[in-house]
Design a protein around this motif. Sequence first.
Motif, PDB file in Angstrom:
ATOM      1  N   MET A 180     -49.213  92.863  76.403  1.00  0.00           N
ATOM      2  CA  MET A 180     -48.219  92.794  75.333  1.00  0.00           C
ATOM      3  C   MET A 180     -47.874  91.342  75.092  1.00  0.00           C
ATOM      4  O   MET A 180     -47.606  90.587  76.025  1.00  0.00           O
ATOM      5  N   LEU A 181     -47.857  90.916  73.813  1.00  0.00           N
ATOM      6  CA  LEU A 181     -47.568  89.537  73.459  1.00  0.00           C
ATOM      7  C   LEU A 181     -46.470  89.534  72.415  1.00  0.00           C
ATOM      8  O   LEU A 181     -46.528  90.274  71.435  1.00  0.00           O
ATOM      9  N   THR A 182     -45.439  88.711  72.610  1.00  0.00           N
ATOM     10  CA  THR A 182     -44.391  88.583  71.617  1.00  0.00           C
ATOM     11  C   THR A 182     -44.040  87.117  71.439  1.00  0.00           C
ATOM     12  O   THR A 182     -43.996  86.362  72.397  1.00  0.00           O
ATOM     13  N   GLY A 183     -43.833  86.711  70.198  1.00  0.00           N
ATOM     14  CA  GLY A 183     -43.421  85.340  69.927  1.00  0.00           C
ATOM     15  C   GLY A 183     -41.953  85.256  69.569  1.00  0.00           C
ATOM     16  O   GLY A 183     -41.450  84.212  69.199  1.00  0.00           O
ATOM     17  N   THR A 184     -41.260  86.364  69.649  1.00  0.00           N
ATOM     18  CA  THR A 184     -39.850  86.425  69.282  1.00  0.00           C
ATOM     19  C   THR A 184     -39.043  86.952  70.451  1.00  0.00           C
ATOM     20  O   THR A 184     -39.422  87.937  71.075  1.00  0.00           O
ATOM     21  N   PRO A 185     -37.911  86.324  70.771  1.00  0.00           N
ATOM     22  CA  PRO A 185     -37.094  86.811  71.888  1.00  0.00           C
ATOM     23  C   PRO A 185     -36.587  88.233  71.648  1.00  0.00           C
ATOM     24  O   PRO A 185     -36.417  88.663  70.508  1.00  0.00           O
ATOM     25  N   LEU A 186     -36.367  88.940  72.724  1.00  0.00           N
ATOM     26  CA  LEU A 186     -35.700  90.235  72.628  1.00  0.00           C
ATOM     27  C   LEU A 186     -34.248  89.963  72.262  1.00  0.00           C
ATOM     28  O   LEU A 186     -33.584  89.171  72.894  1.00  0.00           O
ATOM     29  N   GLU A 187     -33.745  90.641  71.220  1.00  0.00           N
ATOM     30  CA  GLU A 187     -32.470  90.226  70.662  1.00  0.00           C
ATOM     31  C   GLU A 187     -31.378  91.282  70.724  1.00  0.00           C
ATOM     32  O   GLU A 187     -30.239  90.997  70.428  1.00  0.00           O
ATOM     33  N   ASN A 188     -31.706  92.496  71.092  1.00  0.00           N
ATOM     34  CA  ASN A 188     -30.718  93.540  70.916  1.00  0.00           C
ATOM     35  C   ASN A 188     -30.056  93.986  72.220  1.00  0.00           C
ATOM     36  O   ASN A 188     -28.980  93.544  72.551  1.00  0.00           O
ATOM     37  N   ARG A 189     -30.718  94.806  72.998  1.00  0.00           N
ATOM     38  CA  ARG A 189     -30.104  95.320  74.221  1.00  0.00           C
ATOM     39  C   ARG A 189     -31.174  95.517  75.280  1.00  0.00           C
ATOM     40  O   ARG A 189     -32.366  95.574  74.986  1.00  0.00           O
ATOM     41  N   LEU A 190     -30.728  95.641  76.512  1.00  0.00           N
ATOM     42  CA  LEU A 190     -31.668  95.729  77.617  1.00  0.00           C
ATOM     43  C   LEU A 190     -32.524  96.987  77.556  1.00  0.00           C
ATOM     44  O   LEU A 190     -33.647  96.996  78.054  1.00  0.00           O
ATOM     45  N   LEU A 191     -32.037  98.032  76.940  1.00  0.00           N
ATOM     46  CA  LEU A 191     -32.844  99.248  76.819  1.00  0.00           C
ATOM     47  C   LEU A 191     -34.104  98.994  75.996  1.00  0.00           C
ATOM     48  O   LEU A 191     -35.116  99.676  76.184  1.00  0.00           O
ATOM     49  N   ASP A 192     -34.057  98.015  75.079  1.00  0.00           N
ATOM     50  CA  ASP A 192     -35.267  97.652  74.341  1.00  0.00           C
ATOM     51  C   ASP A 192     -36.315  97.116  75.305  1.00  0.00           C
ATOM     52  O   ASP A 192     -37.512  97.407  75.180  1.00  0.00           O
ATOM     53  N   LEU A 193     -35.867  96.330  76.276  1.00  0.00           N
ATOM     54  CA  LEU A 193     -36.777  95.796  77.283  1.00  0.00           C
ATOM     55  C   LEU A 193     -37.356  96.924  78.129  1.00  0.00           C
ATOM     56  O   LEU A 193     -38.554  96.953  78.426  1.00  0.00           O
ATOM     57  N   TRP A 194     -36.510  97.881  78.502  1.00  0.00           N
ATOM     58  CA  TRP A 194     -36.980  99.036  79.270  1.00  0.00           C
ATOM     59  C   TRP A 194     -38.051  99.800  78.489  1.00  0.00           C
ATOM     60  O   TRP A 194     -39.082 100.202  79.043  1.00  0.00           O
ATOM     61  N   SER A 195     -37.841  99.985  77.190  1.00  0.00           N
ATOM     62  CA  SER A 195     -38.808 100.717  76.357  1.00  0.00           C
ATOM     63  C   SER A 195     -40.153 100.007  76.338  1.00  0.00           C
ATOM     64  O   SER A 195     -41.215 100.638  76.475  1.00  0.00           O
ATOM     65  N   LEU A 196     -40.129  98.691  76.162  1.00  0.00           N
ATOM     66  CA  LEU A 196     -41.376  97.923  76.103  1.00  0.00           C
ATOM     67  C   LEU A 196     -42.136  97.978  77.428  1.00  0.00           C
ATOM     68  O   LEU A 196     -43.348  98.184  77.463  1.00  0.00           O
ATOM     69  N   LEU A 197     -41.390  97.789  78.526  1.00  0.00           N
ATOM     70  CA  LEU A 197     -42.052  97.782  79.833  1.00  0.00           C
ATOM     71  C   LEU A 197     -42.515  99.175  80.241  1.00  0.00           C
ATOM     72  O   LEU A 197     -43.519  99.323  80.941  1.00  0.00           O
ATOM     73  N   THR A 198     -41.799 100.212  79.817  1.00  0.00           N
ATOM     74  CA  THR A 198     -42.232 101.577  80.102  1.00  0.00           C
ATOM     75  C   THR A 198     -43.558 101.868  79.413  1.00  0.00           C
ATOM     76  O   THR A 198     -44.411 102.581  79.951  1.00  0.00           O
ATOM     77  N   PHE A 199     -43.753 101.285  78.230  1.00  0.00           N
ATOM     78  CA  PHE A 199     -45.029 101.442  77.519  1.00  0.00           C
ATOM     79  C   PHE A 199     -46.125 100.605  78.174  1.00  0.00           C
ATOM     80  O   PHE A 199     -47.255 101.073  78.380  1.00  0.00           O
TER      81      PHE A 199
ATOM     82  N   THR B 126     -46.123  98.925  81.294  1.00  0.00           N
ATOM     83  CA  THR B 126     -46.304  99.118  82.742  1.00  0.00           C
ATOM     84  C   THR B 126     -45.470 100.313  83.186  1.00  0.00           C
ATOM     85  O   THR B 126     -44.382 100.139  83.750  1.00  0.00           O
ATOM     86  N   PRO B 127     -45.913 101.529  82.909  1.00  0.00           N
ATOM     87  CA  PRO B 127     -45.123 102.729  83.199  1.00  0.00           C
ATOM     88  C   PRO B 127     -44.636 102.757  84.653  1.00  0.00           C
ATOM     89  O   PRO B 127     -45.401 102.495  85.580  1.00  0.00           O
ATOM     90  N   GLY B 128     -43.349 103.033  84.819  1.00  0.00           N
ATOM     91  CA  GLY B 128     -42.783 103.179  86.149  1.00  0.00           C
ATOM     92  C   GLY B 128     -42.235 101.900  86.744  1.00  0.00           C
ATOM     93  O   GLY B 128     -41.524 101.949  87.762  1.00  0.00           O
ATOM     94  N   ALA B 129     -42.505 100.749  86.132  1.00  0.00           N
ATOM     95  CA  ALA B 129     -42.064  99.473  86.717  1.00  0.00           C
ATOM     96  C   ALA B 129     -40.545  99.368  86.787  1.00  0.00           C
ATOM     97  O   ALA B 129     -40.000  98.766  87.721  1.00  0.00           O
ATOM     98  N   LEU B 130     -39.867  99.959  85.818  1.00  0.00           N
ATOM     99  CA  LEU B 130     -38.407  99.877  85.783  1.00  0.00           C
ATOM    100  C   LEU B 130     -37.751 101.246  85.990  1.00  0.00           C
ATOM    101  O   LEU B 130     -36.554 101.390  85.774  1.00  0.00           O
ATOM    102  N   GLY B 131     -38.521 102.223  86.434  1.00  0.00           N
ATOM    103  CA  GLY B 131     -37.963 103.553  86.654  1.00  0.00           C
ATOM    104  C   GLY B 131     -37.686 104.263  85.347  1.00  0.00           C
ATOM    105  O   GLY B 131     -38.018 103.777  84.264  1.00  0.00           O
ATOM    106  N   ASP B 132     -37.085 105.437  85.460  1.00  0.00           N
ATOM    107  CA  ASP B 132     -36.731 106.147  84.230  1.00  0.00           C
ATOM    108  C   ASP B 132     -35.451 105.546  83.657  1.00  0.00           C
ATOM    109  O   ASP B 132     -34.834 104.647  84.242  1.00  0.00           O
ATOM    110  N   ARG B 133     -35.041 106.054  82.518  1.00  0.00           N
ATOM    111  CA  ARG B 133     -33.910 105.466  81.810  1.00  0.00           C
ATOM    112  C   ARG B 133     -32.627 105.518  82.638  1.00  0.00           C
ATOM    113  O   ARG B 133     -31.865 104.533  82.694  1.00  0.00           O
ATOM    114  N   ALA B 134     -32.373 106.634  83.272  1.00  0.00           N
ATOM    115  CA  ALA B 134     -31.153 106.781  84.066  1.00  0.00           C
ATOM    116  C   ALA B 134     -31.139 105.781  85.231  1.00  0.00           C
ATOM    117  O   ALA B 134     -30.119 105.151  85.518  1.00  0.00           O
TER     118      ALA B 134
END
Length: 316
Positions: A1-20, A22-30
């Motif tokens: 995954m490559l991005t040239g723009t910082p994540l700007e909204n909320r940490l759950l956006d980061l969880w969504s990207l990493l779940t896609f 690297t599945p399991g790296a950050l656990g489930d949402r809860a």
Amino acid sequence: MLTGTPLENRLLDLWSLLTFATPGALGDRAYFQKHFDRRKDDRAAERLSARLRPFILRRTKGQVARELPPRTEENMLCELTGLQEKLYREQLAQAQHMILTSTGAEMLNKRRFAILQAITRLRQICCHPALVQPGADDEESAKLNALMELLDQLHDEGHKVLVFSQFVAMLKIIRDKLTGLNRPFHWLTGASQNRADIVKSFQETPDPSVFLLSLKAGGSGLNLTAASYVILYDPWWNPAVENQAIDRAHRIGQTQPVMAYRLLAKNSIEEKIRHLQQQKSLLSSDVLGEENFARSLDQQDLEYLFDIGERRGDDE
């Protein structure tokens, strides 16, 4: 995954990207919300950074584009007067009453939407009285006066300038001023259909001109290196968004030093937002981006924004 723009909204956006990616790296949402919510645990950001480190290679623009000319930022303070100051004081008093009559964190959370509305209204008043009071288009605005003086100077020197605002209504007021002076300008908001043609015209027209852009529509994805001056008419919650706006000019292809001006109403909520931005910048350095700035405001931050300490001192 490559991005040239910082994540700007909320940490759950980061969880969504990493779940896609690297599945399991950050656990489930809860699990993620329980272990990495920095509002509940001061060391959450530190743990999250450690968890992410093996999966992320970060390269900032300063590391990969060393040939870029320098970039300078300057705050310009403008003092409110007349109707603008009167409207600001009235709205501030209403907001102070709302905070003072909110007891406990739960009650504050229930009123958070109304509080954010009050903050937005104060910010609009700092821009121009007409943004909150119909028919006030001809009233004085300290920031508009400062902007036009600066644009006059830059026009006489032959410069192209980017002017950003969150409020399209404010851009329309500036546009009307430029039209009255017969000054060339370009215009880009979320409603613009021919973005590429507008950008091309600005980039290739040799004469000095002003590019009026809404912060959301023009804050990313554009190459506007024909300009070496950037003006942020009103501060935005998220400093990453402001940086992206300035970077429309300060990017590969720019040959001139870039100067960015941030217009702030003196002794107002805008100055305090800027101060809180700098305080809370730890969020963006701890992880990749930062959480929604407004959601991170606590009781102490709100009391600071609304001068509650001064209000309590006056009441005692």
